[in-house]
Scaffold this motif. Structure first.
Motif, PDB file in Angstrom:
ATOM      1  N   VAL A   1     -12.727 -25.049 -23.654  1.00  0.00           N
ATOM      2  CA  VAL A   1     -12.405 -26.479 -23.678  1.00  0.00           C
ATOM      3  C   VAL A   1     -11.233 -26.734 -24.634  1.00  0.00           C
ATOM      4  CG1 VAL A   1     -13.255 -28.782 -24.272  1.00  0.00           C
ATOM      5  CG2 VAL A   1     -14.733 -27.199 -23.030  1.00  0.00           C
ATOM      6  N   ASN A   2     -11.248 -26.074 -25.781  1.00  0.00           N
ATOM      7  CA  ASN A   2     -10.145 -26.259 -26.731  1.00  0.00           C
ATOM      8  C   ASN A   2      -8.813 -25.908 -26.096  1.00  0.00           C
ATOM      9  OD1 ASN A   2     -11.808 -27.193 -28.737  1.00  0.00           O
ATOM     10  ND2 ASN A   2     -11.900 -25.252 -29.856  1.00  0.00           N
ATOM     11  N   LYS A   3      -8.789 -24.813 -25.364  1.00  0.00           N
ATOM     12  CA  LYS A   3      -7.529 -24.420 -24.703  1.00  0.00           C
ATOM     13  C   LYS A   3      -7.169 -25.414 -23.613  1.00  0.00           C
ATOM     14  CE  LYS A   3      -8.018 -19.465 -24.961  1.00  0.00           C
ATOM     15  NZ  LYS A   3      -8.401 -18.438 -24.005  1.00  0.00           N
ATOM     16  N   ALA A   4      -8.183 -25.886 -22.882  1.00  0.00           N
ATOM     17  CA  ALA A   4      -7.917 -26.855 -21.812  1.00  0.00           C
ATOM     18  C   ALA A   4      -7.343 -28.142 -22.396  1.00  0.00           C
ATOM     19  CB  ALA A   4      -9.200 -27.142 -21.035  1.00  0.00           C
ATOM     20  N   MET A   5      -7.873 -28.558 -23.564  1.00  0.00           N
ATOM     21  CA  MET A   5      -7.433 -29.829 -24.143  1.00  0.00           C
ATOM     22  C   MET A   5      -5.954 -29.794 -24.521  1.00  0.00           C
ATOM     23  SD  MET A   5     -10.627 -31.549 -26.163  1.00  0.00           S
ATOM     24  CE  MET A   5     -11.048 -30.218 -27.228  1.00  0.00           C
TER      25      MET A   5
ATOM     26  N   GLY B   1     -19.179 -24.260 -15.322  1.00  0.00           N
ATOM     27  CA  GLY B   1     -18.903 -23.537 -16.559  1.00  0.00           C
ATOM     28  C   GLY B   1     -18.262 -22.171 -16.370  1.00  0.00           C
ATOM     29  N   GLY B   2     -18.135 -21.706 -15.135  1.00  0.00           N
ATOM     30  CA  GLY B   2     -17.487 -20.411 -14.891  1.00  0.00           C
ATOM     31  C   GLY B   2     -15.999 -20.545 -14.611  1.00  0.00           C
ATOM     32  N   PHE B   3     -15.494 -21.767 -14.622  1.00  0.00           N
ATOM     33  CA  PHE B   3     -14.062 -21.942 -14.373  1.00  0.00           C
ATOM     34  C   PHE B   3     -13.238 -21.723 -15.641  1.00  0.00           C
ATOM     35  CE2 PHE B   3     -14.854 -24.576 -10.391  1.00  0.00           C
ATOM     36  CZ  PHE B   3     -14.268 -23.643  -9.556  1.00  0.00           C
ATOM     37  N   SER B   4     -12.009 -21.314 -15.445  1.00  0.00           N
ATOM     38  CA  SER B   4     -11.100 -21.018 -16.551  1.00  0.00           C
ATOM     39  C   SER B   4     -10.586 -22.306 -17.206  1.00  0.00           C
ATOM     40  CB  SER B   4      -9.902 -20.257 -16.015  1.00  0.00           C
ATOM     41  OG  SER B   4      -9.157 -21.130 -15.181  1.00  0.00           O
ATOM     42  N   HIS B   5      -9.894 -22.142 -18.345  1.00  0.00           N
ATOM     43  CA  HIS B   5      -9.367 -23.339 -19.019  1.00  0.00           C
ATOM     44  C   HIS B   5      -8.290 -24.021 -18.184  1.00  0.00           C
ATOM     45  CE1 HIS B   5      -6.179 -20.619 -20.551  1.00  0.00           C
ATOM     46  NE2 HIS B   5      -5.468 -21.710 -20.658  1.00  0.00           N
ATOM     47  N   GLU B   6      -7.524 -23.235 -17.428  1.00  0.00           N
ATOM     48  CA  GLU B   6      -6.505 -23.852 -16.569  1.00  0.00           C
ATOM     49  C   GLU B   6      -7.164 -24.730 -15.496  1.00  0.00           C
ATOM     50  OE1 GLU B   6      -6.081 -20.445 -17.187  1.00  0.00           O
ATOM     51  OE2 GLU B   6      -3.919 -19.986 -17.315  1.00  0.00           O
ATOM     52  N   ALA B   7      -8.187 -24.170 -14.868  1.00  0.00           N
ATOM     53  CA  ALA B   7      -8.889 -24.921 -13.816  1.00  0.00           C
ATOM     54  C   ALA B   7      -9.552 -26.169 -14.404  1.00  0.00           C
ATOM     55  CB  ALA B   7      -9.926 -24.037 -13.139  1.00  0.00           C
ATOM     56  N   LEU B   8     -10.102 -26.027 -15.594  1.00  0.00           N
ATOM     57  CA  LEU B   8     -10.739 -27.174 -16.256  1.00  0.00           C
ATOM     58  C   LEU B   8      -9.698 -28.247 -16.576  1.00  0.00           C
ATOM     59  CD1 LEU B   8     -13.097 -28.620 -17.720  1.00  0.00           C
ATOM     60  CD2 LEU B   8     -12.647 -27.160 -19.705  1.00  0.00           C
ATOM     61  N   ALA B   9      -8.569 -27.818 -17.143  1.00  0.00           N
ATOM     62  CA  ALA B   9      -7.520 -28.776 -17.512  1.00  0.00           C
ATOM     63  C   ALA B   9      -7.010 -29.523 -16.282  1.00  0.00           C
ATOM     64  CB  ALA B   9      -6.368 -28.050 -18.208  1.00  0.00           C
ATOM     65  N   GLU B  10      -6.849 -28.812 -15.197  1.00  0.00           N
ATOM     66  CA  GLU B  10      -6.372 -29.439 -13.965  1.00  0.00           C
ATOM     67  C   GLU B  10      -7.324 -30.555 -13.537  1.00  0.00           C
ATOM     68  OE1 GLU B  10      -6.231 -26.772 -10.622  1.00  0.00           O
ATOM     69  OE2 GLU B  10      -4.757 -28.006  -9.563  1.00  0.00           O
ATOM     70  N   ARG B  11      -8.628 -30.285 -13.672  1.00  0.00           N
ATOM     71  CA  ARG B  11      -9.629 -31.273 -13.257  1.00  0.00           C
ATOM     72  C   ARG B  11      -9.725 -32.444 -14.253  1.00  0.00           C
ATOM     73  NH1 ARG B  11     -10.203 -26.627 -10.930  1.00  0.00           N
ATOM     74  NH2 ARG B  11     -11.335 -26.342  -8.992  1.00  0.00           N
ATOM     75  N   ILE B  12      -9.582 -32.146 -15.543  1.00  0.00           N
ATOM     76  CA  ILE B  12      -9.576 -33.230 -16.548  1.00  0.00           C
ATOM     77  C   ILE B  12      -8.385 -34.153 -16.286  1.00  0.00           C
ATOM     78  CG2 ILE B  12      -9.233 -33.787 -18.998  1.00  0.00           C
ATOM     79  CD1 ILE B  12     -10.659 -31.163 -19.711  1.00  0.00           C
ATOM     80  N   ASN B  13      -7.244 -33.547 -16.040  1.00  0.00           N
ATOM     81  CA  ASN B  13      -6.028 -34.334 -15.846  1.00  0.00           C
ATOM     82  C   ASN B  13      -6.086 -35.161 -14.567  1.00  0.00           C
ATOM     83  OD1 ASN B  13      -5.094 -33.243 -18.200  1.00  0.00           O
ATOM     84  ND2 ASN B  13      -3.848 -31.666 -17.201  1.00  0.00           N
ATOM     85  N   ALA B  14      -6.589 -34.544 -13.507  1.00  0.00           N
ATOM     86  CA  ALA B  14      -6.658 -35.266 -12.232  1.00  0.00           C
ATOM     87  C   ALA B  14      -7.584 -36.468 -12.349  1.00  0.00           C
ATOM     88  CB  ALA B  14      -7.131 -34.336 -11.128  1.00  0.00           C
ATOM     89  N   ALA B  15      -8.636 -36.348 -13.178  1.00  0.00           N
ATOM     90  CA  ALA B  15      -9.594 -37.447 -13.319  1.00  0.00           C
ATOM     91  C   ALA B  15      -9.194 -38.411 -14.437  1.00  0.00           C
ATOM     92  CB  ALA B  15     -10.983 -36.883 -13.604  1.00  0.00           C
ATOM     93  N   ASN B  16      -8.122 -38.095 -15.157  1.00  0.00           N
ATOM     94  CA  ASN B  16      -7.698 -38.930 -16.288  1.00  0.00           C
ATOM     95  C   ASN B  16      -8.810 -39.103 -17.310  1.00  0.00           C
ATOM     96  OD1 ASN B  16      -5.099 -39.935 -16.580  1.00  0.00           O
ATOM     97  ND2 ASN B  16      -5.358 -41.070 -14.644  1.00  0.00           N
TER      98      ASN B  16
END
Ligand code: PRX
Length: 628
Positions: free
Chosen positions: A197-201, A159-174
Motif C-alpha cells: 500500500v505504501n508503494k501504491a500511495m 490482496g494478491g494484486f501488486s502495488h501497480e495494480a492497486l494504485a491503478e484501481r485507487i486512482n480510477a476510483a479517486n
C-alpha cells in the motif's frame, strides 16, 4: 465418469428442501418476472417501498425497485437486532495460526458502527469510494459493511494484486481513503500488505488517509498525518458504537469491483443497494436452501465477487452464521479445511474447482481423519468443474450424501444465474438450469438460438435485480462490452461459450473472449501482455490460456524481443518474475515462449486463438483474416 448420467438427490434432500418443484416456480417467474422479484423484495425491510419494480425505459441501463429507500445494512444487520438473531453468531473466524474470533449479530453491529464512525471522522462522505486492500480477517468484512452503512461505496482490491495494480484501481476510483492491515498469515509467513500500500500511495495523488489494522505485528512504515493504526482510532471517542444507517436510494452505488476484460484497463463494475440486496439474498436462500441452524462457509476471498455476494452480503441478509478462514488450505497440514469443518460443524461448503483439485491431490486419508458429516450441501464456482474433481468432492467430501450446487455467474451478474437447487437432478460438470426469472440462450453470431448440443455464445435475455448497472464513469464501455453484440435482441453477452443439451441443461465451456481464468481468478490477456511489454527487452507479447491440472488454465506468453536481444533460459525466468511482480503472484505465467512473429489479422490484432490451437495441436479454424 459418464457425465451424462444423472445423480439424483437422495430422499433426504427432497424432504428438507423448501422448494419442491422447480418447473412450477420457474414458469411463474418467467410469466411475471416483476411480481416474482417484488415478492422477494417484500421479504426485506425498506425505509420506503418502491414505486416501480423495474424501469426498462433506458436499455441497457435498467433500474430496479425505483423510488425505494433502503441500505443493505438495514437488512444485513439492523433488522436482525430486533429479533432473536441478534444473539446468533454472525461470524466465526479462524486465523491461520489457529486463533479464533466470534461475533454475534449484536457484536457485529458494534464493530461496524465503530468503524463507520471512524470513517466519518476521517471525512468519508456518502458517495465517496473507499479502497480496501486487506487480508482475510474480520476487519475486512467490518470495513466493507462500515462503508455501506454510511453510504460510501467500497472498492475491494484483492490482496494478491501488486502495488501497480492497486494504485491503478485507487486512482480510477479517486479514493482518498484506503483501509489495509500490516499483513496477514499465509503458509506460516506474514504477507506485507502495508508495504505494498505504501508503494501504491506514491503512485496515487488522491490518497490522503490510510487506516491500518494490526494483524501480524511486523514492523511497518507509517507516515505522520497520513497513516493511522485502526486500534488507536478505535480507542478515541470518535469511535462510538452508535451510528445511524444512512438511508439510500435503491439504485445508489453499494460498491465498485474491478474485473478484467478484453481491453487493458480493468473495469469498475457498479452494484447497488436495492437490487443487489434482493438478488444475493434470494439466490443464496433458495439455492442453498438456507436454514437458521446452518453454518455457512464460502471459502472465497472477500476481494472477489464471490466473497462480496456469498461470504458477506447474501448470508448476512439471511441471518446466517458465516465462517471465514484466513490462510492456506494446506497449512500446517492438508487436513486444515476438514479439521475446521469438523470443529465448527460447517453445514454448507461453497468453493472453487481449483481448491478442490488442490486438496484432492493429497488423497482422501486427510479427509477421513475428521468427522465432516455435518455437511449437507456443497457448492462450486468460478470455472467448469472437471468430472474427477466433481466425483471426489461428491464422494469423499460429501460422502455421496451432498448434492453439488455448480453455480454459474459473474462479477457482472452479482449472483447465481445458472444453478441447480438441492432438488435438481445433477449431471456432473453441468451448472444445470437457469435460476428463477432468467431466460438463457446459447446463440450463434446473429443471436439465433443454436440447436441442442451445439456450441454458441451464452446470453441472458432479460434484466435481473443483481445485474451490474454500469462500468463506473463509462456507460459507453458498459454498453459496448455487454450489450452491443446482440443489440437487436437486447441480450446480455456473457463472454462465455456454452452448449445446452437435450434436457435443457447448460454446459459452460469457458471464456470466448480475451479473459483467462487462472485458479478461478479472472485476468485479462491485455493486462498480462502489457506487464510483459513493460520489460525493457520485450517488443511484443501475446498471452494465451492452456489447460493446467490444478489451476484449470495456466498462462503461456509468446514474446518477441527487441532487436539485438537474445531469448534464453535466464531471460525467460526474469520475464516470469517480471509479470508476477507487475501484476501480482496470481498472474505468474507458466511459460515464456520466444517467437519471431505472432499471427495477426490484417488490422493488426493478435489472433490468440491461432496460437492456442497450434499449442494444443488442434485445427486452427478460419484463417481468412490472418495476415500473411
Ligand atoms: O467463465 C465463467 C466462469 O467465471 C467467469 C466469471 O468470472 P468472475 O467475474 O471472476 O466471477 C467468478 C465468480 C462468479 C464466467 O464468465 N465461471 C463462473 N462460474 C462458473 C464458471 N464457469 C463454469 N462453471 C461455473 N460454475
Amino acid at each position: 465418469m459418464d457425465s451424462k448420467k444423472f445423480v439424483f438427490p437422495s430422499e433426504d434432500v427432497k424432504n428438507y428442501a423448501t422448494i419442491q418443484s422447480y418447473d412450477d416456480l420457474y414458469d411463474e417467474s418467467i410469466a411475471d418476472r416483476e411480481t416474482f422479484w417484488a415478492n422477494e423484495a417484500k421479504r426485506l425491510d425498506w425505509y420506503k417501498p418502491w414505486d416501480k419494480v423495474l424501469d426498462d425505459s433506458r436499455h441497457p441501463f435498467y433500474k430496479w425497485f425505483v423510488g425505494g429507500k433502503t441500505n443493505i445494512i438495514q437488512n444485513a444487520i439492523d433488522r436482525h437486532l430486533k429479533t432473536a438473531t441478534r444473539n446468533k453468531l454472525a461470524l466465526i473466524w479462524e486465523g491461520e495460526p489457529g486463533d479464533l474470533k466470534t461475533y454475534s449479530y449484536h457484536a457485529l453491529n458494534r464493530e461496524v458502527a465503530e468503524f463507520a464512525n471512524i470513517l466519518k471522522a476521517m471525512g468519508v462522505h456518502k458517495g465517496d469510494i473507499v479502497t480496501i486492500y486487506m487480508p482475510q480477517i474480520p476487519e475486512q468484512i467490518f470495513a466493507m459493511l462500515a462503508c455501506a452503512k454510511i453510504g460510501a461505496a467500497h472498492s475491494v482490491v484483492y490482496g494478491g494484486f501488486s502495488h501497480e495494480a492497486l494504485a491503478e484501481r485507487i486512482n480510477a476510483a479517486n479514493s482518498r481513503v484506503v483501509i489495509t492491515a500490516d499483513g496477514g498469515f499465509r503458509r506460516g509467513k506474514a504477507t506485507k500488505l502495508k508495504d505494498i500500500v505504501n508503494k501504491a500511495m506514491e503512485l496515487s495523488p488522491t490518497m490522503e488517509v490510510c487506516i491500518t489494522v494490526k494483524r501480524t505485528g511486523e514492523e511497518v512504515y507509517m507516515e505522520n498525518d497520513r497513516d493511522y493504526w485502526y486500534h488507536d482510532l478505535k480507542a478515541l471517542p470518535i469511535a462510538s458504537h452508535k451510528c445511524a444507517t444512512e438511508e439510500m436510494d435503491a439504485e445508489d452505488m453499494l460498491f465498485l469491483l474491478y474485473t478484467s476484460g478484453s481491453t487493458g484497463k480493468p473495469k469498475g463494475l457498479v452494484h447497488t443497494h436495492g437490487g443487489y440486496s434482493v438478488y444475493t439474498s434470494a439466490t443464496h436462500r433458495m439455492v442453498f436452501d438456507i436454514k437458521p441452524e446452518d453454518r455457512w462457509w464460502c471459502a472465497a476471498d472477500p476481494g472477489w465477487i464471490t466473497g462480496h455476494s456469498y461470504m458477506v452480503y447474501g448470508p448476512l441478509i439471511n441471518g446466517s452464521t458465516i465462517f471465514m478462514y484466513e490462510g492456506a488450505p494446506n497449512h500446517p497440514y492438508p487436513d486444515r479445511w476438514w479439521r475446521m469443518i469438523d470443529k465448527y460443524g460447517i453445514t454448507v461448503l461453497y468453493t472453487s474447482p481449483t481448491a478442490i483439485r488442490g486438496l484432492m491431490r493429497y488423497g482422501e486419508s486427510w479427509v477421513n481423519r475428521h468427522d465432516i458429516s455435518s455437511l449437507r450441501l456443497l457448492g462450486s464456482v468460478g470455472e467448469p468443474i472437471n468430472p474427477e474433481a466433481w466425483r471426489w468432492y461428491h464422494e469423499v467430501v460429501g460422502n455421496k450424501q451432498c448434492p453439488i450446487m455448480d453455480t454459474w455467474w459473474q462479477t457482472e451478474t452479482g449472483g447465481f444465474v445458472i444453478t441447480p437447487l438441492p432438488i435438481t437432478p445433477l449431471k456432473p460438470g453441468s451448472a444445470t438450469k437457469p435460476f428463477f426469472g432468467h431466460e438463457i440462450g446459447v446463440v450463434d453470431e446473429q443471436g439465433k438460438d443454436v440447436a441442442a448440443n451445439d456450441v454458441g455464445a451464452l446470453v441472458i435475455k432479460n434484466p435481473w435485480p443483481g445485474m451490474a448497472r454500469t462500468i463506473m464513469g463509462d456507460d459507453e464501455r458498459y454498453n459496448e462490452t455487454y450489450w452491443s453484440k446482440f443489440e437487436k435482441q437486447k441480450y446480455y453477452h456473457a463472454g462465455d461459450s456454452a452448449r445446452k443439451d437435450e434436457d435443457g441443461y447448460y454446459w459452460i465451456i469457458g471464456r470466448s473472449d480475451d479473459v483467462i481464468k487462472v485458479s478461478g481468478y479472472r485476468l485479462g490477456t491485455a493486462e498480462i501482455e502489457s506487464a510483459a511489454v513493460s520489460h525493457p527487452d520485450v517488443a511484443e507479447a501475446a498471452a494465451i490460456p492452456l489447460p493446467h491440472e490444478l489451476k484449470g488454465s495456466g498462462i503461456h506468453v509468446y514474446v518477441i524481443l527487441k532487436a539485438g536481444k537474445e531469448g534464453n533460459k535466464e531471460l525467460a525466468k526474469e520475464l516470469l518474475d517480471h509479470v508476477a511482480k507487475v501484476m501480482g503472484p496470481i498472474a505468474r505465467p507458466e511459460e515464456i515462449i520466444f517467437a519471431d512473429s505472432l499471427p495477426k489479422t490484417r488490422s493488426g490484432k493478435i489472433m490468440r486463438r491461432v496460437l492456442k490451437a497450434r499449442a494444443l495441436g488442434e485445427d486452427e479454424g478460419d484463417l481468412s483474416t490472418l495476415d500473411d
